[in-house]
Design a protein around this motif. Structure first.
Motif, PDB file in Angstrom:
ATOM      1  N   TYR A   1      35.612  17.871  13.429  1.00 38.45           N
ATOM      2  CA  TYR A   1      36.747  18.792  13.501  1.00 38.45           C
ATOM      3  C   TYR A   1      36.970  19.563  12.201  1.00 38.45           C
ATOM      4  O   TYR A   1      37.762  20.493  12.166  1.00 38.45           O
ATOM      5  CB  TYR A   1      38.033  18.042  13.868  1.00 38.45           C
ATOM      6  CG  TYR A   1      37.978  17.426  15.237  1.00 38.45           C
ATOM      7  CD1 TYR A   1      37.797  18.208  16.367  1.00 38.45           C
ATOM      8  CD2 TYR A   1      38.103  16.055  15.401  1.00 38.45           C
ATOM      9  CE1 TYR A   1      37.732  17.647  17.626  1.00 38.45           C
ATOM     10  CE2 TYR A   1      38.047  15.484  16.664  1.00 38.45           C
ATOM     11  CZ  TYR A   1      37.862  16.284  17.768  1.00 38.45           C
ATOM     12  OH  TYR A   1      37.803  15.726  19.009  1.00 38.45           O
ATOM     13  N   LYS A   2      36.272  19.197  11.140  1.00 38.08           N
ATOM     14  CA  LYS A   2      36.431  19.870   9.853  1.00 38.08           C
ATOM     15  C   LYS A   2      35.903  21.306   9.945  1.00 38.08           C
ATOM     16  O   LYS A   2      34.859  21.560  10.551  1.00 38.08           O
ATOM     17  CB  LYS A   2      35.680  19.125   8.736  1.00 38.08           C
ATOM     18  CG  LYS A   2      36.124  17.697   8.542  1.00 38.08           C
ATOM     19  CD  LYS A   2      37.529  17.605   8.005  1.00 38.08           C
ATOM     20  CE  LYS A   2      37.863  16.141   7.747  1.00 38.08           C
ATOM     21  NZ  LYS A   2      39.267  15.869   7.751  1.00 38.08           N
TER      22      LYS A   2
ATOM     23  N   LEU B   1      41.854  11.100  14.866  1.00 41.97           N
ATOM     24  CA  LEU B   1      40.980  12.252  15.089  1.00 41.97           C
ATOM     25  C   LEU B   1      40.635  12.971  13.785  1.00 41.97           C
ATOM     26  O   LEU B   1      40.187  14.114  13.789  1.00 41.97           O
ATOM     27  CB  LEU B   1      41.628  13.236  16.073  1.00 41.97           C
ATOM     28  CG  LEU B   1      41.816  12.697  17.486  1.00 41.97           C
ATOM     29  CD1 LEU B   1      42.492  13.736  18.368  1.00 41.97           C
ATOM     30  CD2 LEU B   1      40.494  12.256  18.100  1.00 41.97           C
ATOM     31  N   ASP B   2      40.822  12.299  12.661  1.00 50.57           N
ATOM     32  CA  ASP B   2      40.407  12.827  11.358  1.00 50.57           C
ATOM     33  C   ASP B   2      38.905  12.583  11.248  1.00 50.57           C
ATOM     34  O   ASP B   2      38.442  11.674  10.569  1.00 50.57           O
ATOM     35  CB  ASP B   2      41.177  12.114  10.241  1.00 50.57           C
ATOM     36  CG  ASP B   2      40.782  12.591   8.860  1.00 50.57           C
ATOM     37  OD1 ASP B   2      40.273  13.722   8.742  1.00 50.57           O
ATOM     38  OD2 ASP B   2      40.972  11.820   7.897  1.00 50.57           O
TER      39      ASP B   2
ATOM     40  N   LEU C   1      45.466  14.294  14.017  1.00 53.04           N
ATOM     41  CA  LEU C   1      44.508  15.056  13.213  1.00 53.04           C
ATOM     42  C   LEU C   1      44.744  14.955  11.716  1.00 53.04           C
ATOM     43  O   LEU C   1      43.882  15.350  10.923  1.00 53.04           O
ATOM     44  CB  LEU C   1      44.552  16.529  13.620  1.00 53.04           C
ATOM     45  CG  LEU C   1      43.980  16.834  15.004  1.00 53.04           C
ATOM     46  CD1 LEU C   1      44.411  18.214  15.459  1.00 53.04           C
ATOM     47  CD2 LEU C   1      42.466  16.713  15.002  1.00 53.04           C
ATOM     48  N   LEU C   2      45.896  14.444  11.294  1.00 54.77           N
ATOM     49  CA  LEU C   2      46.187  14.321   9.864  1.00 54.77           C
ATOM     50  C   LEU C   2      45.202  13.360   9.191  1.00 54.77           C
ATOM     51  O   LEU C   2      44.632  12.492   9.857  1.00 54.77           O
ATOM     52  CB  LEU C   2      47.617  13.807   9.658  1.00 54.77           C
ATOM     53  CG  LEU C   2      48.739  14.790   9.948  1.00 54.77           C
ATOM     54  CD1 LEU C   2      50.095  14.091   9.797  1.00 54.77           C
ATOM     55  CD2 LEU C   2      48.671  16.002   9.038  1.00 54.77           C
TER      56      LEU C   2
END
Length: 100
Positions: free
Chosen positions: A62-63, A57-58, A51-52
């Motif tokens: 997801y924001k 998965l950035d 997620l970083l």
């Protein structure tokens, strides 16, 4: 190697699988130590690594969302800890200068 039963259970509940490189895992471990004061082994930090910024998965979806990442394990030896926390893997690439 994952056993047949565990693989069958995981396959039923897994939507996707992504790969995270060692540098991203080391950076996630470093961020957890610096920001949360948590020592987490590499396998336990891979969810955060994904997620970083720059991770697989950035993604925009997801924001500004609440995302749960399970963290586990403190099984980290001196050699690995020195590489990650001492700066070789999580250091300058992670925006962190080594202090002397």
């Amino acid at each position: 190697m994952v056993g047949a039963t565990a693989f069958d259970v995981a396959r039923r509940y897994t939507d996707d699988v992504v790969f995270v490189d060692e540098k991203m895992i080391a950076l996630a471990m470093l961020r957890l130590l610096e920001n949360e004061r948590s020592v987490v082994e590499g396998g336990g930090a891979t969810g955060l690594a994904a997620l970083l910024p720059g991770g697989p998965l950035d993604l925009p979806e997801y924001k500004d969302k609440n995302v749960v990442v399970l963290l586990c394990g403190g099984n980290i030896g001196k050699k690995q800890g020195g590489r990650v926390y001492g700066g070789r893997e999580g250091g300058r690439e992670g925006g962190r200068e080594r202090r002397r």
